[in-house]
Design an enzyme around this catalytic site. Structure first.
Site, mmCIF file in Angstrom:
data_model
loop_
_atom_site.group_PDB
_atom_site.id
_atom_site.type_symbol
_atom_site.label_atom_id
_atom_site.label_comp_id
_atom_site.label_asym_id
_atom_site.label_seq_id
_atom_site.Cartn_x
_atom_site.Cartn_y
_atom_site.Cartn_z
ATOM 1 C CB SER A 11 -0.932 -0.054 1.219
ATOM 2 O OG SER A 11 -1.997 0.831 1.090
ATOM 3 C CG ASP A 49 7.709 5.233 -11.638
ATOM 4 O OD1 ASP A 49 8.189 4.094 -11.808
ATOM 5 O OD2 ASP A 49 6.489 5.472 -11.733
ATOM 6 C CE LYS A 85 -5.078 -2.136 0.795
ATOM 7 N NZ LYS A 85 -5.140 -0.668 0.626
#
Length: 402
Positions: free
Chosen positions: A310, A321, A335
């Site tokens: 999460s 990224d 999740k």
């Protein structure tokens, strides 16, 4: 990325289950604040209204006439069971109904300040077992004898084989000064042990740090609560003052927490741009952005494993990224959805899945997880090694960049 026994004769069960129709046909990633929900017409179809009422009446009559222990069940338990069943019928393990007490406990759990035992719990992905990940120093749990690695199978009269972490936490927490009996399996032999723990006032330590060799800072984030952002800034500043040259952030076993907290922390280490975005059932998108460039300018490694979930994955995905750091360990939990706690007028609440989230590059990791840049199996022998295999690889990555 989170607070009177009576007989059921004379139609009491039937009366309580009909309240379900009135209220609901007309709650290890959360939105930061709950919202109050006012009654409106529902679009959820549960069948013919008349047939539902008739079947509930039939079930109530059967309980009244036949159930051996009907005088030991309260009206509130029946109502809670109906509401919880409604939420469970969605087939989403993250959409959960909480009664007023459970709601209070849930809000306390996300604030980082509560009355409890002082232990960090998690539910393992593969086994569903409830494990104690950390026991806080000088806490009621430590004083009672609970240890990291203990597997909880019962709290007072509540058995836990697998299920929702929030429910387990609601059993463990309670008023300061009250006792809770916790039964655990310990060690490879799964020895059964029982502990009586006196609850106390707890301020969760969700971030801790230490300086390793070669001035490599090591920072552990156990969960993302309201208190975590300030603790993160404080521990990061301590490491900077000690001459930190590189940093390892350990998110292994971190079940997640509050979305806004996670975003605030990422703003401290990311360049200007999107941190995470969400999309709801109607296609409405929301972007969380970093307005200024705060790119972390030292070698950075993020440690993750199968139980990093999460909010931990939002943190990891953004770092990956933007190539601010190297991800080391195992593929994360997967999740990629967000829940909001909707508080109802009677103090109860519904934690409901409201959207899915995307990393800065637009990737949804739900049921996929984030694959590390360097995959390393966990191996550790405390009698031989100072650090585990994943930690050693993270240190190696940092040293190569110094």
């Amino acid at each position: 990325m989170e607070k009177k026994k009576r007989s059921f004769k004379s139609g009491v069960v039937y009366g309580s289950v009909l309240m379900f129709l009135v209220i609901f046909i007309g709650s290890g990633l959360y939105k930061a604040a709950s919202s109050h929900f006012h009654q409106a017409n529902s679009t959820v179809q549960i069948g013919n209204d008349k047939q539902v009422k008739q079947k509930l009446k039939l079930l109530g009559n059967i309980i009244d006439d036949q159930y051996l222990y009907s005088d030991q069940v309260t009206k509130e338990q029946i109502e809670d069971g109906i509401y919880k069943g409604f939420a469970e019928a969605m087939g989403d393990p993250y959409t959960v109904y909480y009664n007023a007490k459970e709601t209070k406990d849930l809000f306390e759990s996300t604030s980082g300040q509560f009355s409890g035992i002082g232990a960090l719990l998690s539910v393992e992905l593969k086994t569903g077992l409830a494990r104690i990940n950390k026991v806080y120093e000088d806490s009621p749990a430590q004083k009672a004898g609970l240890k990291e690695g203990d597997i909880i199978y019962q709290v007072d009269d509540h058995e836990f084989l697998s299920g929702d972490l929030s429910e387990l936490v609601s059993w463990v927490r309670g008023d300061e000064g009250t006792d809770v009996v916790i039964k655990v399996y310990r060690g490879d032999e799964m020895e059964k042990k029982e502990f009586t723990v006196t609850r106390g006032k707890i301020e969760a330590i969700t971030v801790s740090s230490t300086m390793l060799e070669d001035h490599i800072g090591y920072l552990v984030i156990s969960e993302f609560d309201t208190v975590t952002y300030e603790q993160f800034k404080s521990e990061l500043e301590k490491l900077e003052q000690q001459g930190m040259k590189g940093l390892i952030i350990d998110l292994r076993g971190n079940p997640g927490g509050i979305l806004d907290t996670t975003v605030s922390m990422l703003k401290e280490i990311l360049p200007k741009g999107i941190i995470v975005s969400t999309k709801d059932k109607n296609g409405k998108e929301e972007e969380y952005r970093n307005p200024k460039d705060h790119t972390f300018d030292k070698p950075l490694a993020i440690l993750v494993d199968e139980n990093s979930a999460s909010a931990s994955e939002i943190f990891t995905g953004a770092v990956k990224d933007y190539k601010v750091g190297t991800i080391v360990g195992k593929t994360t939990y997967g999740k990629g959805i967000v829940q909001q706690i909707i508080e109802l007028k009677d103090g109860s609440s519904l934690k409901v899945t409201i959207s899915q989230y995307f990393t800065p590059s637009g990737v949804c990791i739900h049921q996929k997880g984030i694959k590390p840049d360097i995959e390393v199996e966990y191996q550790f022998d405390p009698e031989k090694d100072l650090y585990d295999s994943q930690m050693l690889k993270a240190m190696e990555v940092i040293k190569e960049q110094l």
